[in-house]
Design an enzyme around this catalytic site. Structure first.
Site, PDB file in Angstrom:
ATOM      1  N   GLY A  91       0.858  -1.176   0.000  1.00  0.00           N
ATOM      2  CA  GLY A  91       0.000   0.000   0.000  1.00  0.00           C
ATOM      3  C   GLY A  91       0.892   1.222   0.000  1.00  0.00           C
ATOM      4  N   ARG A 187      -2.981   0.799  -9.875  1.00  0.00           N
ATOM      5  CA  ARG A 187      -1.962  -0.126 -10.360  1.00  0.00           C
ATOM      6  C   ARG A 187      -2.583  -1.482 -10.665  1.00  0.00           C
ATOM      7  NH1 ARG A 187       2.507   2.008  -7.038  1.00  0.00           N
ATOM      8  NH2 ARG A 187       1.669   3.858  -6.020  1.00  0.00           N
ATOM      9  N   ASP A 256       2.839  -4.017  -8.657  1.00  0.00           N
ATOM     10  CA  ASP A 256       2.369  -2.799  -7.997  1.00  0.00           C
ATOM     11  C   ASP A 256       3.039  -1.549  -8.561  1.00  0.00           C
ATOM     12  OD1 ASP A 256       4.498  -4.271  -6.410  1.00  0.00           O
ATOM     13  OD2 ASP A 256       4.708  -2.271  -5.565  1.00  0.00           O
TER      14      ASP A 256
END
EC number: 2.7.7.-
Length: 492
Positions: A91, A187, A256
């Site tokens: 994250g 993403r 990511d």
């Protein structure tokens, strides 16, 4: 009293925030002991309808250093495959989505921070950005923009007066906070997280949002999902080809770190090739060479295949397979077109077999010649003469190196003969266009590692920012520069 800061009065849209609490977490920005604006990207302000002359340094600092006047600030949630291993502990760890604004071109843009403090995803880190890391991102994104590569940009870089400790920089080192200007921060890994939690409903919600916001030309099409994935495949293939033609190694192509709109972002230990080396690896921690230069197209395709897993919760396998089927052909066509431009030609002017032969011969020469990758194209730009078309003997090797004994004769002659052959296929009236194309496609200097250090050392030692500004200005004005909007079909 209403704010007079033009950044705080922009018409922000809650596009991503409207998705709900399953996609992000509200966070607070760090407070810093000092704020010194080191870089402001005035070339982006007209996209927002702002006049750079009316925007002060204090406006930048208030909005993008103190982060006043905006809420909520959202740390985005995502997962990802990192070096091939799925990581659910990801994250935004040192940044957040500051806000989203629609530009004058109708596109929605993100203001995303880097180095703005800890979030729930910092994983023990301090959430900060080194000043050198910020300078490096400015250099990478501005040079790629100059080459016409689709990329996010740095809107501002503010030094923040702290000492940071890092294992990959001499420490203590100076701190900074950056605001990025991107089409989106969604993403591949944003979708992967939803699959991890078995939330097909949220995959559907996010896919609808992405299509409506970034692929709106597909709205109302009964095959919108399939066409979205096929177009994302094309955009990602184009991006990989742009990196390869630029001699750029992203270094960390985890899922990511790939954008859902096919835009370069999340710059880490990137590097541009010095000498042409297909096995060059930019990241010191990439011990296996997984993300080495030559692997980038294949890794991008693999990441698209991994994205099929979450998308497969709401799309058919047949649509996904059909969508990715054209990756290889699209990549090769784009790469060939871009490499020919670096050599001064347009693909539609030439027979494809002859053109491809020149590209292969160029790479074979670069493997053995004592010259840098981008340096070769810059010297070709400087040395090209219209007389090369009528006189093969005028194409001399001394523009590559004065040490002719170090130049592989067979590779040089093969390249010279093929380049001359392509020139003879064009009418003489096209020769001035070749010179223009060479100037537009080949900046005089690339940010290879020695160049980066030559810019950073004056900052680190004497707080001298003039070499950085001089290099950026050189790119802005060299070869007529590149447009500040990114020209990508259907990139709405």
């Amino acid at each position: 009293m209403p704010s007079t800061n033009p950044f705080l009065t922009l018409p922000y849209e809650p596009a991503f925030a409207s998705l709900g609490s399953e996609f992000s977490d509200p966070v607070e920005a760090a407070t810093f002991p000092a704020h010194q604006l080191r870089f402001r990207n005035d070339r982006l302000l007209p996209i927002l309808g702002l006049d750079p002359a009316t925007v002060t340094d204090e406006h930048f600092i208030e909005a993008f250093g103190r982060f006043q006047g905006r809420s909520p600030l959202l740390a985005m949630r995502y997962h990802g495959y990192q070096f091939g291993i799925y990581n659910p502990d990801l994250g935004d760890g040192r940044g957040f989505l500051y806000g989203q604004v629609r530009g004058r071109n109708g596109w929605l843009y993100d203001f995303g921070t880097k180095g703005s403090g800890r979030t729930p995803y910092s994983r023990g880190g301090d959430g900060k950005l080194t000043l050198k890391g910020g300078v490096r991102e400015v250099l990478a994104s501005e040079f790629l923009q100059r080459l016409g590569v689709r990329t996010g940009r740095c809107l501002s870089l503010i030094e923040t007066g702290e000492e940071l400790w890092r294992g990959d920089e001499p420490s203590p080192t100076r701190s900074s906070v950056m605001v990025r200007f991107n089409r989106t921060h969604i993403r591949f890994g944003t979708f992967e997280r939803l699959h991890y939690f078995k939330r097909a409903d949220l995959v559907r919600q996010l896919l609808d949002h992405v299509i409506a916001t970034y692929y709106s030309h597909l709205l109302g099409d009964p095959e919108a999902d399939a066409k979205f994935y096929a177009e994302l495949t094309e955009r990602t293939a184009d991006l990989a080809a742009q990196w390869m033609a630029a001699g750029f190694c992203h270094a960390v192509l985890n899922t990511d770190n790939l954008s859902i709109v096919g835009e370069s972002f999340d710059y880490g230990p990137w590097a541009f090739l010095d000498r042409f080396d297909p096995k060059f690896t930019a990241a010191y921690f990439d011990h296996s060479g997984r993300y080495r230069y030559e692997n980038q197209p294949g890794i991008c395709q693999l990441n698209l295949e991994l994205l099929q897993v979450p998308l497969g919760m709401v799309m058919s396998a047949a649509d996904l397979e059909a969508g990715i089927a054209g990756f290889g052909d699209r990549y090769q066509a784009t790469y060939s077109r871009l490499m020919l431009r670096r050599l001064g030609f347009e693909a539609d002017q030439l027979h494809s077999a002859i053109a491809d032969d020149l590209i292969i011969t160029t790479l074979q020469l670069l493997l053995r010649a004592p010259i840098g990758y981008n340096e070769f194209f810059a010297r070709l730009r400087a040395q090209f003469q219209p007389s090369w078309r009528s006189d093969l003997s005028a194409i001399l090797p001394d523009w590559i190196t004065t040490d002719l004994e170090a130049l592989p004769e067979a590779q040089w002659q093969g390249w010279r003969d093929r380049y001359h052959q392509l020139l003879t296929h064009l009418p003489e009236s096209q020769l001035p266009l070749i010179q223009q194309q060479l100037a537009q496609a080949n900046p005089e200097i690339a940010p290879i590692r020695p160049v980066v250090e030559s810019v950073w050392d004056p900052i680190a030692i004497d707080d001298n920012w003039e070499p950085l500004e001089a290099l950026l200005n050189r790119w802005r004005h060299d070869g007529d520069g590149a447009a500040d909007g990114v020209v990508v079909p259907n990139a709405n």
